[in-house]
Design a protein around this motif. Structure first.
Motif, PDB file in Angstrom:
ATOM      1  N   UNK A 172      55.555   2.812 -16.771  1.00  0.00           N
ATOM      2  CA  UNK A 172      56.310   3.570 -17.758  1.00  0.00           C
ATOM      3  C   UNK A 172      57.620   2.838 -17.988  1.00  0.00           C
ATOM      4  N   UNK A 173      57.887   2.535 -19.241  1.00  0.00           N
ATOM      5  CA  UNK A 173      59.189   1.958 -19.563  1.00  0.00           C
ATOM      6  C   UNK A 173      60.152   3.093 -19.864  1.00  0.00           C
ATOM      7  N   UNK A 174      61.414   2.854 -19.602  1.00  0.00           N
ATOM      8  CA  UNK A 174      62.438   3.823 -19.975  1.00  0.00           C
ATOM      9  C   UNK A 174      62.306   4.120 -21.475  1.00  0.00           C
ATOM     10  N   UNK A 175      62.518   5.378 -21.824  1.00  0.00           N
ATOM     11  CA  UNK A 175      62.438   5.769 -23.234  1.00  0.00           C
ATOM     12  C   UNK A 175      63.383   4.914 -24.082  1.00  0.00           C
ATOM     13  N   UNK A 176      62.874   4.458 -25.222  1.00  0.00           N
ATOM     14  CA  UNK A 176      63.649   3.653 -26.174  1.00  0.00           C
ATOM     15  C   UNK A 176      64.172   2.351 -25.565  1.00  0.00           C
ATOM     16  N   UNK A 177      63.482   1.860 -24.539  1.00  0.00           N
ATOM     17  CA  UNK A 177      63.931   0.644 -23.862  1.00  0.00           C
ATOM     18  C   UNK A 177      64.124  -0.522 -24.835  1.00  0.00           C
ATOM     19  N   UNK A 178      63.086  -0.822 -25.618  1.00  0.00           N
ATOM     20  CA  UNK A 178      63.181  -1.963 -26.541  1.00  0.00           C
ATOM     21  C   UNK A 178      64.244  -1.733 -27.617  1.00  0.00           C
ATOM     22  N   UNK A 179      64.327  -0.486 -28.073  1.00  0.00           N
ATOM     23  CA  UNK A 179      65.273  -0.169 -29.126  1.00  0.00           C
ATOM     24  C   UNK A 179      66.712  -0.451 -28.639  1.00  0.00           C
ATOM     25  N   UNK A 184      61.178  -9.532 -27.852  1.00  0.00           N
ATOM     26  CA  UNK A 184      60.569  -8.225 -27.587  1.00  0.00           C
ATOM     27  C   UNK A 184      59.046  -8.316 -27.703  1.00  0.00           C
ATOM     28  N   UNK A 232      69.045   0.101 -33.001  1.00  0.00           N
ATOM     29  CA  UNK A 232      67.777  -0.601 -32.936  1.00  0.00           C
ATOM     30  C   UNK A 232      66.653   0.035 -33.735  1.00  0.00           C
TER      31      UNK A 232
END
Lengths: 423, 119
Positions: free
Chosen positions: A7-14, A44, A145
């Motif tokens: 699970x990536x942190x929410x809005x990680x890429x943003x 990304x 983002x």
């Protein structure tokens, strides 16, 4: 690499893309912002590709930073005019090697250093040379983002319009090669006012139910809060910043209670107050307490009003007299028919229906309010408070003849059905 | 039980202009799908992604490089090893994968010996 329940942190890429763009633009100049955005996008995509089967690495942020940094450095090394470019980028480091810049980027990307670059970017996106609408669009793109299509859904504008706005804004900042500097002391108040206005409007764009209730709009509210919080935690904030954050948090506390399961809007008086986020209300109260000043701004009084609603167990128990007074202070600061309209409703709720009617009557004579359906709704509300159901129904019917968006129409029809049952 | 290779092809084009949030959603779909497979036992090896670039050595010993960029829509971008009772099952799993959604394809090929040893 772990292989379970990734699970990536929410809005990680943003958020990482915003962090990277702020830091890299600070290092390599505004005139390279398009190149920087492209390289961040490449990084990304590479991350996604590298993690999709094997899972997320130990430190995903460092991974993306490393790749993005190398991509941009590679492409700058390919720029034949590198030495010249450095002089242009406004950093007086013509003599410095790329390696020195690389270590600077590394330092700026460190967790505790990041806010500094983001703050600088906030002041750039809210540059006084840009139009307000461009500032909002650019902030959403660069600091939050969001992609073009997300912004266009959030602001209810055609994608092309959003795209053009952002391109124009970027172009004018790049041409002027605006630096990512923090404003000097003598400029700070002025520059801060612009940032406040942008964050205020940005939050309203997300919050205003007249545009429907897409999830993306909640995210825009969250972002306005995030940036405002960042500013509050910096030495560059003022009492006004803190009041603005309090105001946003009081509203944010009610986000989940504002729509039913079908996404239809529920008005303040009909909301289930159990659903209001007590924790956010508490946080908002401490920011408001923290914002004390001899010269309170509109944010202070708007927050004070929002707080009165948030701390009341019901519509009836609300301290309407205080709200009427806060509106007087607001009208004193800024002549706004909307303040007067809301004050009239508060007067009615406080039991002064006569005063409420005469204030609304005055508004009816204004050209800018004549065709405003909420004015008729306010009349209806006061009629309701007086127990005059028939007059209330007439006012709501008049409201329906004005310009209303589909879901506001739904809301009015629901009101009418309710009143019809009363008769 | 037969073993299959899933060969992932293309799909880079569509993502090139996706927003960071959309890219994260695709990544999450992949990780969930693979996790599911590991849990249910049909993923033998999640495999790996393949970087663009590299080279092709042709029969005349010339070397081709330019056909292996992300620009070519049919580039193989990764593989996984799957173990399921039959092809139709493998097809259903591939349909559930994020690949069709991101504008790419999944090629399903059975292994000849399924890793069996000759006696």
């Amino acid at each position: 690499m772990k292989q379970s329940t990734n699970q990536l942190v929410e809005h990680f890429f943003r958020h990482e893309s915003a962090n990277l763009i702020a830091v890299l633009t600070r290092a390599f100049g505004m005139r390279r912002i398009d190149l920087i955005e492209d390289m961040v996008q490449v990084a990304i995509l590479e991350a996604m590709h590298a993690w999709k089967q094997r899972g997320v690495p130990e430190n995903p942020a460092a991974w993306v930073h490393h790749v993005a940094k190398n991509r941009i450095l590679d492409s700058i090394r390919r720029e034949k005019t590198y030495e010249k470019a450095i002089t242009l980028s406004g950093l007086s480091i013509a003599s410095q090697s790329i390696n020195a810049q690389e270590s600077m980027v590394d330092q700026w990307l460190e967790k505790e250093e990041l806010p500094d670059s983001l703050l600088r970017m906030i002041f750039v996106c809210c540059h006084p040379s840009l139009e307000r609408k461009s500032q909002i669009a650019l902030t959403l793109k660069t600091l939050c983002g969001f992609g073009i299509s997300e912004i266009s859904r959030g602001l209810l504008l055609p994608s092309e319009t959003v795209k053009k706005r952002i391109q124009r804004a970027k172009h004018s900042l790049a041409t002027a090669n605006v630096r990512l500097e923090l404003p000097s002391d003598d400029q700070l108040t002025q520059r801060l006012d612009v940032v406040h206005d942008v964050l205020y409007l940005m939050f309203n764009e997300g919050y205003s139910t007249s545009h429907g209730t897409e999830p993306i709009r909640d995210e825009i509210c969250e972002e306005a809060v995030r940036l405002c919080h960042l500013l509050c935690e910096s030495p560059y904030s003022s009492p006004s910043t803190k009041a603005l954050l309090a105001l946003q948090l009081f509203h944010a506390a009610r986000l989940d209670a504002r729509t039913d399961e079908n996404g239809a809007v529920i008005l303040l008086e009909d909301q289930d107050r159990e659903k209001w986020n007590r924790c956010l209300i508490g946080t908002a109260q401490s920011w408001l307490a923290n914002s004390k000043t001899d010269q309170p701004t509109t944010f202070h009084f708007e927050a004070a009003i929002a707080m009165q609603h948030c701390i009341s167990p019901s519509v009836e128990a609300t301290d309407w007299n205080s709200i009427v007074n806060f509106y007087s202070r607001l009208i004193h600061l800024r002549d706004s028919p909307v303040y007067e309209l809301n004050q009239a409703i508060a007067m009615g709720q406080a039991g002064d229906t006569g005063d409420a009617f005469s204030q609304l009557q005055n508004l009816r004579n204004r050209d800018d309010m004549k065709h405003y359906f909420l004015l008729d709704c306010a009349f209806a509300r006061i009629h309701e408070l007086e127990g005059n159901t028939k007059a209330a129904i007439d006012s709501y019917l008049t409201a329906l003849t004005k310009t209303v968006v589909p879901h506001e129409k739904k809301l009015l029809e629901k009101k009418l059905r309710k009143l019809a049952d009363l008769r | 039980m037969p073993k299959y290779m899933f060969i992932y092809r293309g799909g880079q084009e569509k993502l090139k202009f996706a927003s960071p949030e959309q890219i994260q959603q695709v990544l999450q779909m992949w990780m969930d799908w693979i996790d599911q497979g590991i849990e249910a036992g049909w993923v033998l090896d999640a495999g790996d992604g393949l970087k663009p670039g590299g080279a092709i050595v042709n029969m005349d010993l010339t070397v081709t490089k330019d056909e292996l960029s992300t620009e070519s829509g049919s580039l193989i971008s990764g593989y996984s090893m799957i173990e399921v009772p039959d092809l139709s099952m493998a097809i259903e799993l591939a349909k559930d994968s994020p690949m069709p959604n991101s504008g790419g394809t999944v090629e399903i090929r059975e292994l000849t010996h399924n890793g069996k040893q000759y006696k």
